[in-house]
Every structure is written in C-alpha cells, then in structure tokens.
Design a protein around this motif. Structure first.
Motif, PDB file in Angstrom:
ATOM      1  N   HIS A 170      34.917  39.035  55.938  1.00 18.98           N
ATOM      2  CA  HIS A 170      33.369  39.667  56.008  1.00 18.98           C
ATOM      3  C   HIS A 170      32.711  39.082  54.929  1.00 18.98           C
ATOM      4  O   HIS A 170      33.319  38.780  53.994  1.00 18.98           O
ATOM      5  N   ARG A 171      31.542  39.350  54.910  1.00 16.47           N
ATOM      6  CA  ARG A 171      30.602  39.255  53.765  1.00 16.47           C
ATOM      7  C   ARG A 171      29.894  40.611  53.669  1.00 16.47           C
ATOM      8  O   ARG A 171      29.729  41.365  54.553  1.00 16.47           O
ATOM      9  N   ASP A 172      29.227  40.763  52.573  1.00 14.85           N
ATOM     10  CA  ASP A 172      28.721  41.936  52.096  1.00 14.85           C
ATOM     11  C   ASP A 172      27.285  41.728  52.006  1.00 14.85           C
ATOM     12  O   ASP A 172      26.451  40.929  51.842  1.00 14.85           O
ATOM     13  N   MET A 173      26.601  43.000  52.492  1.00 13.42           N
ATOM     14  CA  MET A 173      25.146  43.126  52.644  1.00 13.42           C
ATOM     15  C   MET A 173      24.584  43.484  51.161  1.00 13.42           C
ATOM     16  O   MET A 173      23.770  44.640  50.964  1.00 13.42           O
ATOM     17  N   ALA A 174      24.692  42.748  50.303  1.00 13.64           N
ATOM     18  CA  ALA A 174      24.224  42.807  49.053  1.00 13.64           C
ATOM     19  C   ALA A 174      24.042  41.534  48.217  1.00 13.64           C
ATOM     20  O   ALA A 174      24.669  40.581  48.563  1.00 13.64           O
ATOM     21  N   GLU A 175      23.522  41.525  47.093  1.00 17.73           N
ATOM     22  CA  GLU A 175      23.049  40.223  46.416  1.00 17.73           C
ATOM     23  C   GLU A 175      24.477  39.885  45.784  1.00 17.73           C
ATOM     24  O   GLU A 175      24.652  38.715  45.583  1.00 17.73           O
ATOM     25  N   PHE A 176      24.931  40.864  45.109  1.00 15.00           N
ATOM     26  CA  PHE A 176      26.223  40.695  44.111  1.00 15.00           C
ATOM     27  C   PHE A 176      27.150  41.707  44.440  1.00 15.00           C
ATOM     28  O   PHE A 176      26.797  43.193  44.782  1.00 15.00           O
ATOM     29  N   THR A 177      28.480  41.365  44.306  1.00 23.55           N
ATOM     30  CA  THR A 177      29.552  42.303  44.597  1.00 23.55           C
ATOM     31  C   THR A 177      30.470  42.142  43.348  1.00 23.55           C
ATOM     32  O   THR A 177      30.889  41.261  42.974  1.00 23.55           O
ATOM     33  N   VAL A 178      30.830  43.550  42.919  1.00 21.88           N
ATOM     34  CA  VAL A 178      31.913  43.508  41.739  1.00 21.88           C
ATOM     35  C   VAL A 178      33.089  44.277  42.374  1.00 21.88           C
ATOM     36  O   VAL A 178      32.948  45.557  42.675  1.00 21.88           O
ATOM     37  N   SER A 179      34.194  43.586  42.127  1.00 23.81           N
ATOM     38  CA  SER A 179      35.490  44.372  42.969  1.00 23.81           C
ATOM     39  C   SER A 179      36.570  44.504  41.619  1.00 23.81           C
ATOM     40  O   SER A 179      37.017  43.488  41.216  1.00 23.81           O
ATOM     41  N   ILE A 180      36.532  45.653  41.215  1.00 23.68           N
ATOM     42  CA  ILE A 180      37.409  46.008  40.059  1.00 23.68           C
ATOM     43  C   ILE A 180      38.844  46.413  40.199  1.00 23.68           C
ATOM     44  O   ILE A 180      39.057  47.317  41.138  1.00 23.68           O
ATOM     45  N   GLN A 181      39.713  45.782  39.907  1.00 21.10           N
ATOM     46  CA  GLN A 181      41.250  46.285  40.111  1.00 21.10           C
ATOM     47  C   GLN A 181      41.593  47.540  39.277  1.00 21.10           C
ATOM     48  O   GLN A 181      41.455  47.761  38.205  1.00 21.10           O
ATOM     49  N   LEU A 182      42.159  48.668  39.968  1.00 26.55           N
ATOM     50  CA  LEU A 182      42.346  49.820  39.712  1.00 26.55           C
ATOM     51  C   LEU A 182      43.899  50.147  39.239  1.00 26.55           C
ATOM     52  O   LEU A 182      44.327  51.231  38.800  1.00 26.55           O
ATOM     53  N   ALA A 183      44.802  48.966  40.116  1.00 27.03           N
ATOM     54  CA  ALA A 183      46.238  49.207  39.871  1.00 27.03           C
ATOM     55  C   ALA A 183      46.537  48.152  39.376  1.00 27.03           C
ATOM     56  O   ALA A 183      46.264  46.732  39.643  1.00 27.03           O
ATOM     57  N   SER A 184      47.716  47.969  38.609  1.00 30.20           N
ATOM     58  CA  SER A 184      48.423  46.839  38.090  1.00 30.20           C
ATOM     59  C   SER A 184      48.978  46.216  39.371  1.00 30.20           C
ATOM     60  O   SER A 184      49.742  46.624  40.267  1.00 30.20           O
ATOM     61  N   PRO A 185      48.556  44.618  39.175  1.00 29.19           N
ATOM     62  CA  PRO A 185      49.323  43.733  40.320  1.00 29.19           C
ATOM     63  C   PRO A 185      51.097  43.964  40.420  1.00 29.19           C
ATOM     64  O   PRO A 185      51.374  43.701  41.430  1.00 29.19           O
TER      65      PRO A 185
END
Length: 273
Positions: A170-185
């Motif tokens: 999908h794509r986001d309905m926003a100018e910018f997106t920030v996805s922050i990782q909250l769990a260790s890989p």
C-alpha cells in the motif's frame, strides 16, 4: 540489502548525524546541506543513512527513540493501567485479517476519542520525538516547509501469528511516514519492511485499483509484471525508516515472535496526497 556506509555529521545541525553509502557521494548535495566530515556515530544522537539509489526518498535512522522509551511504550500498550492489553481493532480489515493498533495521537476529531486516554503517555515522549522527526525531514528533504507540516496521526501496531502477520502492499495518505521499530529484530522472525523506489511506486500506482489492492497476492502479480522488487529493511530497536508517503511498502509476514512498531504521519493541512 543495505550497503555498508560511513558515518558523517552535519556540523550545522545539532542533534543529528548522517551516514552516507559509498554510492551516495554524488547525491549528498541534493539530499542534505552543509560541509560534512567523517566522525564516529554518537550513541545518544540519532544517525541517518540515505538508502542507496534509486531510493532517494527514504532514509534509515538509528537511535530516533531510546530503547527504554520504546520498551515502555510496548509495556504500556500490552499492560495498560489495569494490566489489560490496550489494543483496538482497526476498521480496515485488510486481507480479512485483524489489524490491532494502540492509538497515541490523532489530529482528526474522528479519532480523538480513542486517542484521548493515551494523552498522558504521549506527553512523555511525543513532543521530543516529533521535534527530532521535524529536524530529520528538514535536513533529509531540502526545500520542505517543515513549519507547515502537521503530525496528523500516531499509533502503535503489533504483528504476530495470533493477531496479524503482516500488511499488504500500500501507500500512505500522507506527505511523510515514519516507522519506528519498538522491538529488537532478534525477538521476531520475518516482519521486514519492504519498500519500493519512486519509479516503481509510480508504475504500481498506475496498476492499483481505485479501492486498493484486494490482497497482497494481487499486488505481487503487479510487481512481477513490472519486474520490480522492493528493498527489505529491518531497523534496529529504536531505529526508524523515514520515507515519502507515496512510496509503496508492505510489512512481510512475521513468522515467529511479535513485531511492534510506531507509525507517525506528517502532512500539510492544505494538501491531500
């Protein structure tokens, strides 16, 4: 895969360091300003790496959020005030699966009710994180009117075999997106964020149905016909991916463990992407 790069800092900007891939030397003038010099990354300072061409609209960030805050956010959502998990079922049941999220902030009055009970928690970290993100956008995307940018929505999401394994393209309905990782890989298997570049996103937009892809299988057929493959990205705990909202992306299936992330969306009040 991401290529190894070298850490560099913009002396003109406090609180941010940048890392450049070997193939990005000719792109530095276009994507950020100021004289750069080679330094070792500071643990307490967010560091940024532009993805290798043609991914000129996305940046990998290390240390955007400290690990204690990231862990506390997950604990607050899973434990809540009374020890009861505090997750809401998103109305957008993509691919027929359950999509669970924990609301943190919403500008839209429609979502203010569900986000209001999270206000005390948001006040503890959201202002600092928002300030850091704005500095990132200003330095990564030259010419962006950051004073006019508005944080429109922020929430936590969880992916596992019991709730939902991933998210379709999908794509986001926003100018910018920030996805922050909250769990260790290291705590989950799979769950990579797969991102397409600008040209592939333009091509995919021409093939996407008006109501979006019905399933990820349909999206993958389009990818195969266009012969385009996304970049697979796994940010560290507290790290993030900053990208233009129009870039197509998905969350690959989480096979084992639980993937937690926080999403922040920025837009201009007078522009609808």
């Amino acid at each position: 895969m991401l290529m190894a790069g070298r850490w560099i800092r913009l002396p003109a900007q406090r609180g941010l360091s940048f890392v450049s891939g070997s193939a990005w030397s000719s792109y530095s003038g276009r994507n950020y300003r100021g004289r750069v010099q080679k330094v070792q990354p500071a643990v307490a300072v967010p560091t940024v790496r532009p993805l290798d061409p043609p991914y000129c609209d996305a940046f990998l960030v290390h240390g955007l959020m400290d690990t204690r805050t990231a862990t506390a956010l997950v604990g607050a959502a899973e434990g809540g005030i009374d020890g009861v998990p505090d997750w809401d079922l998103d109305e957008e049941k993509l691919d027929g699966g359950k999509l669970w999220q924990h609301h943190v902030f919403a500008l839209d009055a429609e979502y203010l009710g569900v986000a209001a009970h999270c206000r005390p928690l948001a006040d503890l970290f959201l202002r600092q994180t928002d300030a850091r993100v704005r500095r990132l956008i200003r330095r990564c995307f030259v010419g962006v009117r950051t004073p006019d940018l508005t944080l429109t929505y922020c929430f936590l999401r969880k992916y596992n075999s019991q709730t939902r394994e991933g998210l379709r393209l999908h794509r986001d309905m926003a100018e910018f997106t920030v996805s922050i990782q909250l769990a260790s890989p290291r705590t989950f298997v799979g769950g990579a964020l797969e991102l397409h570049d600008r040209q592939a996103s333009v091509d995919l937009a021409g093939m996407e149905p008006e109501d979006g892809f019905e399933s990820d299988n349909e999206a993958r057929k389009c990818e195969r016909s266009l012969q385009c493959s996304p970049m697979s990205i796994r940010a560290p705990l507290g790290g993030a991916l900053l990208h233009r909202g129009f870039l197509y992306h998905r969350v690959a299936p989480t096979i084992k463990g639980t993937r937690y992330s926080m999403l922040m969306f920025y837009d201009y009040p007078d522009i609808h992407v």
